[in-house]
Design a protein around this motif. Structure first.
Motif, PDB file in Angstrom:
ATOM      1  N   ILE A 148      42.042   9.128  47.109  1.00 53.03           N
ATOM      2  CA  ILE A 148      41.177  10.310  47.087  1.00 53.03           C
ATOM      3  C   ILE A 148      40.095  10.193  48.155  1.00 53.03           C
ATOM      4  O   ILE A 148      39.782  11.162  48.853  1.00 53.03           O
ATOM      5  N   ALA A 149      39.527   8.981  48.306  1.00 52.28           N
ATOM      6  CA  ALA A 149      38.532   8.766  49.350  1.00 52.28           C
ATOM      7  C   ALA A 149      39.134   9.029  50.732  1.00 52.28           C
ATOM      8  O   ALA A 149      38.496   9.633  51.594  1.00 52.28           O
ATOM      9  N   ARG A 150      40.364   8.575  50.912  1.00 53.06           N
ATOM     10  CA  ARG A 150      41.060   8.817  52.182  1.00 53.06           C
ATOM     11  C   ARG A 150      41.271  10.315  52.416  1.00 53.06           C
ATOM     12  O   ARG A 150      41.187  10.803  53.544  1.00 53.06           O
ATOM     13  N   ALA A 151      41.505  11.054  51.333  1.00 49.45           N
ATOM     14  CA  ALA A 151      41.744  12.487  51.444  1.00 49.45           C
ATOM     15  C   ALA A 151      40.476  13.273  51.762  1.00 49.45           C
ATOM     16  O   ALA A 151      40.539  14.304  52.427  1.00 49.45           O
ATOM     17  N   ILE A 152      39.327  12.793  51.273  1.00 50.62           N
ATOM     18  CA  ILE A 152      38.092  13.557  51.457  1.00 50.62           C
ATOM     19  C   ILE A 152      37.270  13.113  52.667  1.00 50.62           C
ATOM     20  O   ILE A 152      36.318  13.792  53.044  1.00 50.62           O
ATOM     21  N   VAL A 153      37.636  11.981  53.278  1.00 50.34           N
ATOM     22  CA  VAL A 153      36.772  11.415  54.312  1.00 50.34           C
ATOM     23  C   VAL A 153      36.660  12.326  55.531  1.00 50.34           C
ATOM     24  O   VAL A 153      35.647  12.301  56.244  1.00 50.34           O
ATOM     25  N   ASN A 154      37.665  13.159  55.775  1.00 48.36           N
ATOM     26  CA  ASN A 154      37.606  14.110  56.896  1.00 48.36           C
ATOM     27  C   ASN A 154      36.957  15.433  56.505  1.00 48.36           C
ATOM     28  O   ASN A 154      36.994  16.393  57.278  1.00 48.36           O
ATOM     29  N   ASN A 155      36.381  15.473  55.297  1.00 49.18           N
ATOM     30  CA  ASN A 155      35.728  16.689  54.795  1.00 49.18           C
ATOM     31  C   ASN A 155      36.662  17.891  54.877  1.00 49.18           C
ATOM     32  O   ASN A 155      36.355  18.907  55.525  1.00 49.18           O
ATOM     33  N   PRO A 156      37.829  17.814  54.207  1.00 45.26           N
ATOM     34  CA  PRO A 156      38.817  18.894  54.320  1.00 45.26           C
ATOM     35  C   PRO A 156      38.388  20.142  53.568  1.00 45.26           C
ATOM     36  O   PRO A 156      37.556  20.099  52.662  1.00 45.26           O
ATOM     37  N   LEU A 157      39.000  21.260  53.936  1.00 49.62           N
ATOM     38  CA  LEU A 157      38.769  22.498  53.201  1.00 49.62           C
ATOM     39  C   LEU A 157      39.501  22.480  51.866  1.00 49.62           C
ATOM     40  O   LEU A 157      39.075  23.134  50.912  1.00 49.62           O
ATOM     41  N   MET A 158      40.582  21.715  51.819  1.00 50.71           N
ATOM     42  CA  MET A 158      41.466  21.749  50.657  1.00 50.71           C
ATOM     43  C   MET A 158      42.075  20.378  50.415  1.00 50.71           C
ATOM     44  O   MET A 158      42.304  19.610  51.358  1.00 50.71           O
ATOM     45  N   ILE A 159      42.313  20.063  49.137  1.00 52.20           N
ATOM     46  CA  ILE A 159      43.074  18.873  48.771  1.00 52.20           C
ATOM     47  C   ILE A 159      44.307  19.309  47.997  1.00 52.20           C
ATOM     48  O   ILE A 159      44.208  20.099  47.050  1.00 52.20           O
ATOM     49  N   ILE A 160      45.461  18.793  48.402  1.00 53.25           N
ATOM     50  CA  ILE A 160      46.696  18.963  47.649  1.00 53.25           C
ATOM     51  C   ILE A 160      47.007  17.639  46.979  1.00 53.25           C
ATOM     52  O   ILE A 160      47.176  16.618  47.659  1.00 53.25           O
ATOM     53  N   ALA A 161      47.044  17.635  45.677  1.00 53.43           N
ATOM     54  CA  ALA A 161      47.310  16.421  44.902  1.00 53.43           C
ATOM     55  C   ALA A 161      48.663  16.570  44.214  1.00 53.43           C
ATOM     56  O   ALA A 161      48.845  17.467  43.395  1.00 53.43           O
ATOM     57  N   ASP A 162      49.591  15.706  44.564  1.00 51.96           N
ATOM     58  CA  ASP A 162      50.958  15.774  44.039  1.00 51.96           C
ATOM     59  C   ASP A 162      51.133  14.725  42.945  1.00 51.96           C
ATOM     60  O   ASP A 162      51.284  13.536  43.232  1.00 51.96           O
ATOM     61  N   GLU A 163      51.070  15.143  41.697  1.00 57.11           N
ATOM     62  CA  GLU A 163      51.197  14.253  40.533  1.00 57.11           C
ATOM     63  C   GLU A 163      50.216  13.068  40.626  1.00 57.11           C
ATOM     64  O   GLU A 163      50.619  11.912  40.504  1.00 57.11           O
ATOM     65  N   PRO A 164      48.932  13.318  40.832  1.00 55.54           N
ATOM     66  CA  PRO A 164      47.991  12.214  41.068  1.00 55.54           C
ATOM     67  C   PRO A 164      47.763  11.302  39.867  1.00 55.54           C
ATOM     68  O   PRO A 164      47.266  10.186  40.030  1.00 55.54           O
ATOM     69  N   THR A 165      48.108  11.759  38.669  1.00 58.02           N
ATOM     70  CA  THR A 165      47.922  10.920  37.477  1.00 58.02           C
ATOM     71  C   THR A 165      49.254  10.432  36.920  1.00 58.02           C
ATOM     72  O   THR A 165      49.298   9.857  35.839  1.00 58.02           O
ATOM     73  N   GLY A 166      50.330  10.637  37.655  1.00 61.22           N
ATOM     74  CA  GLY A 166      51.660  10.322  37.150  1.00 61.22           C
ATOM     75  C   GLY A 166      51.887   8.862  36.839  1.00 61.22           C
ATOM     76  O   GLY A 166      52.699   8.525  35.961  1.00 61.22           O
ATOM     77  N   ASN A 167      51.190   7.959  37.523  1.00 59.87           N
ATOM     78  CA  ASN A 167      51.365   6.518  37.304  1.00 59.87           C
ATOM     79  C   ASN A 167      50.179   5.882  36.591  1.00 59.87           C
ATOM     80  O   ASN A 167      50.031   4.660  36.622  1.00 59.87           O
ATOM     81  N   LEU A 168      49.350   6.712  35.960  1.00 61.34           N
ATOM     82  CA  LEU A 168      48.120   6.196  35.360  1.00 61.34           C
ATOM     83  C   LEU A 168      48.116   6.382  33.848  1.00 61.34           C
ATOM     84  O   LEU A 168      48.756   7.281  33.314  1.00 61.34           O
ATOM     85  N   ASP A 169      47.363   5.525  33.160  1.00 58.41           N
ATOM     86  CA  ASP A 169      47.220   5.648  31.712  1.00 58.41           C
ATOM     87  C   ASP A 169      46.300   6.814  31.384  1.00 58.41           C
ATOM     88  O   ASP A 169      45.574   7.312  32.258  1.00 58.41           O
ATOM     89  N   PRO A 170      46.302   7.293  30.129  1.00 59.21           N
ATOM     90  CA  PRO A 170      45.524   8.489  29.770  1.00 59.21           C
ATOM     91  C   PRO A 170      44.029   8.395  30.073  1.00 59.21           C
ATOM     92  O   PRO A 170      43.423   9.372  30.530  1.00 59.21           O
ATOM     93  N   ILE A 171      43.423   7.249  29.833  1.00 57.76           N
ATOM     94  CA  ILE A 171      41.979   7.109  30.072  1.00 57.76           C
ATOM     95  C   ILE A 171      41.676   7.200  31.566  1.00 57.76           C
ATOM     96  O   ILE A 171      40.760   7.910  31.999  1.00 57.76           O
ATOM     97  N   THR A 172      42.463   6.481  32.363  1.00 60.19           N
ATOM     98  CA  THR A 172      42.269   6.521  33.812  1.00 60.19           C
ATOM     99  C   THR A 172      42.561   7.912  34.359  1.00 60.19           C
ATOM    100  O   THR A 172      41.873   8.401  35.257  1.00 60.19           O
ATOM    101  N   SER A 173      43.585   8.568  33.797  1.00 55.93           N
ATOM    102  CA  SER A 173      43.915   9.930  34.218  1.00 55.93           C
ATOM    103  C   SER A 173      42.733  10.868  34.014  1.00 55.93           C
ATOM    104  O   SER A 173      42.443  11.718  34.861  1.00 55.93           O
ATOM    105  N   LYS A 174      42.046  10.704  32.892  1.00 54.80           N
ATOM    106  CA  LYS A 174      40.886  11.541  32.601  1.00 54.80           C
ATOM    107  C   LYS A 174      39.774  11.298  33.624  1.00 54.80           C
ATOM    108  O   LYS A 174      39.121  12.245  34.080  1.00 54.80           O
ATOM    109  N   GLU A 175      39.578  10.034  33.989  1.00 57.81           N
ATOM    110  CA  GLU A 175      38.553   9.703  34.980  1.00 57.81           C
ATOM    111  C   GLU A 175      38.891  10.307  36.345  1.00 57.81           C
ATOM    112  O   GLU A 175      38.006  10.841  37.034  1.00 57.81           O
ATOM    113  N   ILE A 176      40.156  10.239  36.718  1.00 58.49           N
ATOM    114  CA  ILE A 176      40.588  10.810  37.995  1.00 58.49           C
ATOM    115  C   ILE A 176      40.431  12.333  37.984  1.00 58.49           C
ATOM    116  O   ILE A 176      40.004  12.947  38.968  1.00 58.49           O
ATOM    117  N   ALA A 177      40.735  12.944  36.847  1.00 59.09           N
ATOM    118  CA  ALA A 177      40.565  14.395  36.718  1.00 59.09           C
ATOM    119  C   ALA A 177      39.100  14.783  36.887  1.00 59.09           C
ATOM    120  O   ALA A 177      38.785  15.791  37.543  1.00 59.09           O
TER     121      ALA A 177
END
Length: 228
Positions: A148-177
């Motif tokens: 996510i840091a890599r995605a925002i470092v160029n200050n983009p207008l938009m982020i496309i996230a493709d299944e960003p919580t697919g490999n994470l546990d529920p608690i971590t998924s909530k934090e990422i959300a």
């Protein structure tokens, strides 16, 4: 921000991935893109990012016709879109800071800017002090935060996230959300592809559901399934 006008995508093997699709995503929106496997979600992302060209129709990004962009214009357009993936796609031999810096290096950023922007991005995603860790030394959640840091470092207008919580546990998924919500509150448009019903149902954002290459549902403050 993004407009699809009667867009169709038919691959060389005859598969119709997108069929006469029209939709608009406004600047600053947070949108979930849901639907079964093979529904056309990946093709939509590739069309936005100019990895694929539409067979028919127009795709506008920030007022520009994506399909008509010249080759030299495509990298500039892509710098305005940050990508976050399910499988992280970090360079294993590079540290967290180096992975983020790489996204700036390929755009020709100066060493001075890189030294300033990388720590800022790490702090924004809650990884201050972990800049020298390699991916193998980080948890899945920490690796996704680097992405996510890599995605925002160029200050983009938009982020496309493709299944960003697919490999994470529920608690971590909530934090990422929550992190994506913070980024969205700062004005960045978020388009998130997901099968995580709990995530969609908890956040109550706009939900676009596709099936068979067409939009079958588009609702504000939506849930993952219209059957709920």
């Amino acid at each position: 921000m993004i407009q699809f006008y009667n867009v169709s995508k038919v691959y060389d093997n005859g598969v119709k991935a997108v069929s006469d699709l029209t939709l608009t995503i406004k600047k600053g929106e947070f949108v979930f893109l849901v639907g079964p496997s093979g529904a056309g979600k990946s093709s939509l992302i590739k069309l936005i990012f100019r990895e694929e060209l539409p067979t028919r129709g127009q795709i506008m990004f920030n007022g520009r016709n994506v399909a008509r962009m010249k080759s030299r214009e495509i990298p500039h357009m892509r710098r305005k879109i940050g990508m976050v993936f399910q499988d992280f796609r970090l360079l294993p031999q590079k540290t967290a800071a180096e992975n983020i810096a790489f996204a700036l290096e390929i755009t020709g950023a100066s060493t001075r800017d890189i030294k300033r922007l990388v720590p800022e991005a790490l702090e924004q995603v809650g990884l201050k002090g972990k800049d020298n860790l390699l991916p193998a030394q980080m948890s899945g959640g920490e690796q996704q935060r680097v992405c996510i840091a890599r995605a925002i470092v160029n200050n983009p207008l938009m982020i496309i996230a493709d299944e960003p919580t697919g490999n994470l546990d529920p608690i971590t998924s909530k934090e990422i959300a929550q992190l994506f919500q913070e980024i969205n509150r700062r004005g960045t448009t978020i388009l998130m592809v997901t099968h995580d019903s709990g995530l969609v149902n908890n956040l109550k954002k706009r939900v676009i559901e596709v099936a068979g290459g067409v939009v079958v549902r588009d609702e504000e403050s939506g849930v993952y399934s219209s059957e709920l």
